[in-house]
Design a protein around this motif. Structure first.
Motif, short mmCIF file in Angstrom:
data_model
loop_
_atom_site.label_atom_id
_atom_site.label_comp_id
_atom_site.label_asym_id
_atom_site.label_seq_id
_atom_site.Cartn_x
_atom_site.Cartn_y
_atom_site.Cartn_z
N ILE A 57 0.83 -1.20 0.00
CA ILE A 57 0.00 0.00 0.00
C ILE A 57 0.87 1.25 0.00
O ILE A 57 0.63 2.19 -0.78
CB ILE A 57 -0.96 -0.01 1.21
N GLN A 58 1.88 1.27 0.86
CA GLN A 58 2.77 2.43 0.91
C GLN A 58 3.51 2.61 -0.41
O GLN A 58 3.67 3.74 -0.90
CB GLN A 58 3.78 2.27 2.06
N TYR A 59 3.97 1.52 -1.00
CA TYR A 59 4.67 1.60 -2.28
C TYR A 59 3.77 2.18 -3.36
O TYR A 59 4.15 3.09 -4.09
CB TYR A 59 5.17 0.21 -2.70
N TYR A 60 2.54 1.66 -3.45
CA TYR A 60 1.64 2.13 -4.49
C TYR A 60 1.18 3.56 -4.25
O TYR A 60 0.96 4.31 -5.19
CB TYR A 60 0.44 1.18 -4.63
N LYS A 61 1.05 3.98 -3.00
CA LYS A 61 0.72 5.37 -2.71
C LYS A 61 1.84 6.30 -3.19
O LYS A 61 1.57 7.35 -3.77
CB LYS A 61 0.47 5.57 -1.21
N SER A 62 3.09 5.89 -2.95
CA SER A 62 4.20 6.72 -3.41
C SER A 62 4.26 6.75 -4.94
O SER A 62 4.54 7.79 -5.54
CB SER A 62 5.52 6.23 -2.84
N GLU A 63 3.95 5.63 -5.58
CA GLU A 63 3.93 5.60 -7.05
C GLU A 63 2.80 6.48 -7.59
O GLU A 63 2.97 7.14 -8.61
CB GLU A 63 3.77 4.17 -7.56
N ILE A 64 1.67 6.48 -6.92
CA ILE A 64 0.55 7.33 -7.35
C ILE A 64 0.94 8.80 -7.25
O ILE A 64 0.64 9.60 -8.14
CB ILE A 64 -0.70 7.02 -6.51
N LYS A 65 1.65 9.16 -6.17
CA LYS A 65 2.10 10.55 -6.03
C LYS A 65 3.06 10.92 -7.16
O LYS A 65 2.96 12.00 -7.75
CB LYS A 65 2.78 10.75 -4.67
N ASP A 67 3.25 9.57 -10.13
CA ASP A 67 2.52 9.63 -11.39
C ASP A 67 1.65 10.88 -11.48
O ASP A 67 1.53 11.48 -12.56
CB ASP A 67 1.65 8.38 -11.57
N SER A 68 1.07 11.29 -10.37
CA SER A 68 0.25 12.50 -10.41
C SER A 68 1.11 13.73 -10.67
O SER A 68 0.69 14.65 -11.38
CB SER A 68 -0.55 12.66 -9.12
N VAL A 69 2.34 13.74 -10.14
CA VAL A 69 3.26 14.84 -10.44
C VAL A 69 3.61 14.82 -11.92
O VAL A 69 3.63 15.87 -12.58
CB VAL A 69 4.53 14.73 -9.56
N ASN A 70 3.86 13.63 -12.48
CA ASN A 70 4.16 13.54 -13.91
C ASN A 70 2.97 13.97 -14.76
O ASN A 70 3.15 14.61 -15.80
CB ASN A 70 4.56 12.11 -14.29
N ILE A 71 1.78 13.63 -14.34
CA ILE A 71 0.58 14.04 -15.10
C ILE A 71 0.44 15.55 -15.10
O ILE A 71 0.16 16.16 -16.14
CB ILE A 71 -0.68 13.37 -14.51
#
Length: 117
Positions: A57-65, A67-71
């Motif tokens: 969960i922590q890993y995927y939350k950091s990946e989502i952050k 990706d949202s910065v990249n978006i």
């Protein structure tokens, strides 16, 4: 019966173990720790699974952050073009692209692919 009384006289802790409540409690505790569906051993396995899932969960939350910065970064058309050129080697019409790879980068890339296999 005399032998049991002699044993209890020689070993006082046996008097405690001879108590009927203790005689019932010991098998109950053993049953709950090892044989029951909700045993201690089963809880240890489930706790390890929970920890692994929480790490995911922590890993995927950091990946989502990330990706949202990249978006947000790629909202601009010029940035999208730059990203496509750098990442996917896309080009415009009538344009040639030359990819220059240095030896150090080549070695690092091959070592990275070998370590993943």
């Amino acid at each position: 019966m005399k032998k049991i009384k002699n044993l209890i006289a020689n070993y006082p802790f046996l008097k405690f173990l001879a108590n009927r409540y203790v005689l019932v409690l010991i098998p109950f505790i053993i049953w709950m720790l090892f044989f029951d569906n909700y045993s201690y051993l089963e809880h240890r396995v489930l706790d390890k699974e929970i920890e692994g899932i929480e790490d995911n969960i922590q890993y995927y939350k950091s990946e989502i952050k990330k990706d949202s910065v990249n978006i947000k970064y790629l909202k601009n058309d010029d940035r999208v073009e730059k990203y496509a050129r750098e990442k996917y080697y896309m080009k415009r019409e009538n344009e040639d692209i030359y990819i220059i790879e240095f030896e150090d980068e080549k070695k690092a890339a091959t070592e990275k692919t070998n370590s993943n296999n």
